[in-house]
Write a protein that holds these residues in place. Structure first.
Motif, mmCIF file in Angstrom:
data_model
loop_
_atom_site.group_PDB
_atom_site.id
_atom_site.type_symbol
_atom_site.label_atom_id
_atom_site.label_comp_id
_atom_site.label_asym_id
_atom_site.label_seq_id
_atom_site.Cartn_x
_atom_site.Cartn_y
_atom_site.Cartn_z
ATOM 1 N N GLU A 1 22.998 -44.368 -83.637
ATOM 2 C CA GLU A 1 23.645 -44.532 -85.031
ATOM 3 C C GLU A 1 23.487 -43.634 -85.893
ATOM 4 O O GLU A 1 22.439 -43.054 -86.301
ATOM 5 C CB GLU A 1 22.761 -46.129 -85.589
ATOM 6 N N HIS B 1 23.801 -41.770 -89.677
ATOM 7 C CA HIS B 1 23.998 -42.467 -90.731
ATOM 8 C C HIS B 1 24.541 -41.185 -91.787
ATOM 9 O O HIS B 1 23.400 -40.194 -91.952
ATOM 10 C CB HIS B 1 22.916 -43.238 -91.572
ATOM 11 N N SER C 1 36.111 -42.079 -95.238
ATOM 12 C CA SER C 1 35.684 -42.677 -93.852
ATOM 13 C C SER C 1 36.996 -42.965 -93.069
ATOM 14 O O SER C 1 36.825 -42.903 -91.627
ATOM 15 C CB SER C 1 35.330 -44.304 -94.207
ATOM 16 N N ALA D 1 37.373 -41.564 -89.136
ATOM 17 C CA ALA D 1 38.004 -42.566 -88.359
ATOM 18 C C ALA D 1 39.066 -41.944 -87.293
ATOM 19 O O ALA D 1 38.975 -42.090 -85.862
ATOM 20 C CB ALA D 1 38.405 -43.795 -88.738
ATOM 21 N N ASN E 1 36.758 -49.497 -85.150
ATOM 22 C CA ASN E 1 36.112 -49.477 -84.127
ATOM 23 C C ASN E 1 36.695 -48.681 -82.954
ATOM 24 O O ASN E 1 37.853 -48.398 -83.057
ATOM 25 C CB ASN E 1 35.789 -50.828 -83.849
ATOM 26 N N ILE F 1 32.532 -45.030 -79.066
ATOM 27 C CA ILE F 1 32.077 -45.106 -80.375
ATOM 28 C C ILE F 1 32.433 -46.689 -80.730
ATOM 29 O O ILE F 1 33.641 -47.147 -80.406
ATOM 30 C CB ILE F 1 32.874 -44.401 -81.440
ATOM 31 N N ASP G 1 31.691 -48.781 -83.407
ATOM 32 C CA ASP G 1 32.160 -49.210 -84.783
ATOM 33 C C ASP G 1 31.850 -48.138 -85.852
ATOM 34 O O ASP G 1 30.896 -47.053 -85.471
ATOM 35 C CB ASP G 1 31.645 -50.444 -85.042
ATOM 36 N N MET G 2 32.347 -48.045 -86.748
ATOM 37 C CA MET G 2 31.956 -47.387 -88.007
ATOM 38 C C MET G 2 31.800 -48.109 -89.214
ATOM 39 O O MET G 2 32.988 -48.797 -89.628
ATOM 40 C CB MET G 2 32.881 -46.185 -88.388
ATOM 41 N N VAL H 1 28.373 -43.223 -94.312
ATOM 42 C CA VAL H 1 29.148 -43.909 -92.987
ATOM 43 C C VAL H 1 28.011 -44.183 -91.883
ATOM 44 O O VAL H 1 27.059 -43.177 -91.962
ATOM 45 C CB VAL H 1 30.162 -43.105 -92.513
ATOM 46 N N GLU H 2 28.116 -45.311 -91.410
ATOM 47 C CA GLU H 2 27.219 -45.541 -90.245
ATOM 48 C C GLU H 2 27.898 -45.587 -88.927
ATOM 49 O O GLU H 2 28.983 -46.499 -88.779
ATOM 50 C CB GLU H 2 26.496 -46.825 -90.274
ATOM 51 N N ILE H 3 27.823 -44.635 -88.008
ATOM 52 C CA ILE H 3 28.597 -44.734 -86.919
ATOM 53 C C ILE H 3 27.778 -45.140 -85.672
ATOM 54 O O ILE H 3 26.842 -44.266 -85.233
ATOM 55 C CB ILE H 3 29.024 -43.140 -86.633
#
Length: 623
Positions: free
Chosen positions: A17, A19, A103, A107, A142, A155, A157-158, A187-189
């Motif tokens: 994850e 951040h 973001s 993506a 996602n 991946i 989700d974001m 953003v959290e990936i």
């Protein structure tokens, strides 16, 4: 603990994850600036007490529930820019457009599918890091993928979410936080659990980091990017390792967690073969009356008590190492500390710390422990001792079962410590004060990758491979692109931003005071001939020492403006005349020595190429 493991045989499964703070002008749900402040700049403070709330299904998250058992006051430092949204005295404003657009760019780089409608959710957080007791988060996209040498990593989700408040320090009554960081967009990936080795974990994190920086719209520096790693092995459990600050630490963190789980599983097998069990905690204060142990006597003199729990069949295992310099007893101690205790003692390490052999024997007798058993004790005020020893007993019981699922805090040495239980689905529920957003990925362009920038800088600007990579991956890449587009020579810009600033920093010059405006204006002054290249370093020093100045003001104040050609000729002729004997004897062989003298006479106010040409002419006249 340095053992090399067969990760495939162990069934290692890991995910990341990431951040990353976004470099926006304003925060995610208000118009406050995203600039960090110093705590001494705070103009006022206020306090909060936070409690967990139930989800839509009427459930309370386990992690939030445990956090709420620790009674703490949270104090917040507010600044002249702090608004009512940050204080939780006003509903959130609309989602920041710049953050949403960035973001969407990310993506695209991750080959993700953007959602049709993005809804703001609340994620329960009661550790004080948010004034509301929850963090606002938005699912943006996602189902993406990145490539690594060991295969693709999906991946999952974001999320676009608000950054937490900055922890400043522990206080007597709780924790003090600063509100300057609260609400900065990040953003959290999250990757899928496709990672199968420590090396692949690091490579995947590096790849995602490169893609994020390719936007040119993410913050740089310590604390602006954090990696969480989820790790499990086949017979172990999923562990969330929080807050890995450096990419270089990820493989060590994964390797050490695998080792910890292997050791815990071996300990569990041994405990079950011994038919181990955990007894009831009890008060054993009388055993330590008149003790020479400074820790225990200090607690007792303040009205405290000593509580103990017998660990039947645990002898020799509480002191067993499960990570470098961390033992099973350290795991127990982590749980005790969560409830305010300073730590624990256990019989695998006693007698020691002022505790005598006789006291150890009396302790064993008091709880009915034999030579094959262990005993853990906590000395503190009665309430803390009671809560802490119960936590130790609970953790000891799970040691018999194997590896407990939990969230752990990643340490700088590659080890980790217990933080809290794993959060569950009960921590999420809808945000009713913020309307949904309809993201449109067609409104943003796909950014150029940093790897592509390196090639372009070499082809278009003639930079060598090393300098091109430094610029592309450096923090000043967006500024480099801007000034070059405005006509500044690319070699001048790259050398200044990557070499000159590094040298100044090594010399103790506070280059962190230099703004993008300072740097851009200084480069333009050199490009326009207002300041010679040789004067650029002095100009940057002046601006770093007094950032309130503009570049033009610093030039005037430091007398850094260039001189015309007639002044150059006059100064050079004077130098040659003073050294005429050397010139007549050595001819052009005197050039190097006289060049330095000429630049000194002109005090760096003339371009070196111009001085060089004039000096050659003057020498030739007299040679």
């Amino acid at each position: 603990m340095s053992e090399d493991y067969d990760y495939e045989d162990l069934g290692l499964v890991a995910g990341l994850e990431i951040h990353q703070q976004l470099d926006t002008e304003t925060k995610l749900f208000c118009e406050c600036p995203t600039k960090l402040r110093e705590p001494e700049e705070a103009v006022r403070t206020f306090t909060r007490y936070l409690h967990p709330t139930k989800s839509e299904l009427g459930e309370i998250d386990d992690a939030a529930l445990e956090e709420s058992r620790v009674d703490r006051e949270f104090e917040y430092l507010a600044y002249d820019t702090t608004c009512l949204v940050e204080e939780d005295d006003e509903p959130p404003h609309r989602v920041d457009r710049e953050a949403m657009d960035t973001s969407l760019e990310i993506a695209q780089l991750l080959d993700m599918t953007v959602v049709d409608e993005a809804h703001v959710m609340r994620k329960i957080v009661v550790d004080g890091s948010n004034t509301t007791g929850f963090q606002r988060t938005i699912l943006v996209a996602n189902e993406g993928v990145i490539e690594t040498e060991e295969g693709p990593v999906g991946i999952e989700d974001m999320m676009l979410e608000e950054e937490s408040a900055q922890r400043v320090e522990e206080t007597d009554s709780g924790v003090r936080y600063s509100l300057d960081r609260l609400g900065i967009p990040l953003v959290e990936i999250g990757t899928k659990p496709d990672i199968r080795s420590p090396e692949q974990a690091r490579e995947a994190a590096e790849r995602i980091g490169m893609l994020l920086r390719s936007t040119g719209k993410v913050k740089r520096g310590l604390g602006t990017i954090r990696q969480d790693v989820n790790v499990s092995i086949a017979e172990g459990a999923r562990i969330e390792l929080k807050g890995v600050q450096s990419l270089e630490d990820i493989d060590d963190i994964v390797r050490n967690e695998v080792g910890r789980q292997v050791e815990l599983l071996d300990i569990a097998d041994e405990l079950r073969s011994r038919e181990a069990s955990v007894g009831e905690p009890r008060d054993v204060t009388e055993v330590f009356e008149g003790t020479d142990s400074g820790v225990i006597s200090g607690a007792l003199s303040s009205g405290g008590e000593v509580h103990a729990v017998p660990l039947y069949g645990f002898d020799g295992l509480v002191g067993r190492e499960v990570q470098p310099d961390r033992r099973l007893g350290t795991e127990f101690s982590d749980h005790a500390k969560r409830h305010g205790a300073g730590g624990i003692f256990h019989t695998d390490e006693l007698p020691a710390y002022g505790v005598t052999e006789d006291e150890v024997e009396s302790l064993r007798d008091a709880v009915g422990a034999g030579p094959e058993d262990a005993v853990a004790i906590v000395a503190d005020d009665p309430e803390t001792a009671d809560l802490a020893i119960d936590a130790v007993a609970e953790r000891a019981a799970t040691a018999i079962e194997g590896v407990p699922e939990e969230t752990r805090d990643a340490e700088q040495d590659g080890t980790s410590r217990y933080l809290r239980p794993l959060p569950g689905a009960a921590r999420m529920y809808p945000e009713t004060d913020a309307p949904p957003v309809q993201p449109d990925p067609t409104e943003v362009d796909t950014p150029e990758l940093l790897t592509e920038k390196v090639d372009r800088y070499q082809d278009e600007h003639g930079l060598d491979a090393g300098l091109a990579e430094q610029v592309a991956y450096g923090e000043y890449m967006p500024l480099f692109e801007d000034v070059v587009a405005d006509g500044v020579d690319a070699t001048l810009a790259a050398g200044t931003l990557e070499s000159t600033l590094t040298e100044l920093r090594r010399d103790g010059v506070p280059v962190e005071n230099l703004t993008d405006e300072h740097l851009a204006d200084s480069l333009h002054l050199v490009e326009d001939g207002e300041v010679p290249r040789e004067g650029l370093e002095d100009l940057l020093r002046a601006l770093a020492d007094d950032p309130s100045l503009t570049a033009e003001e610093a030039v005037e104040e430091e007398d850094l403006g260039g001189v015309d050609e007639s002044e150059v000729r006059e100064a050079v002729a004077g130098v040659v005349e003073r050294n005429v004997d050397q010139v007549e004897e050595e001819g052009m062989g005197a050039f190097s020595a006289l060049m330095g003298e000429c630049m000194g006479a002109l005090r760096g106010k003339a371009d070196g190429d111009v001085v060089s040409d004039v000096l050659r002419e003057e020498i030739q006249k007299r040679a």
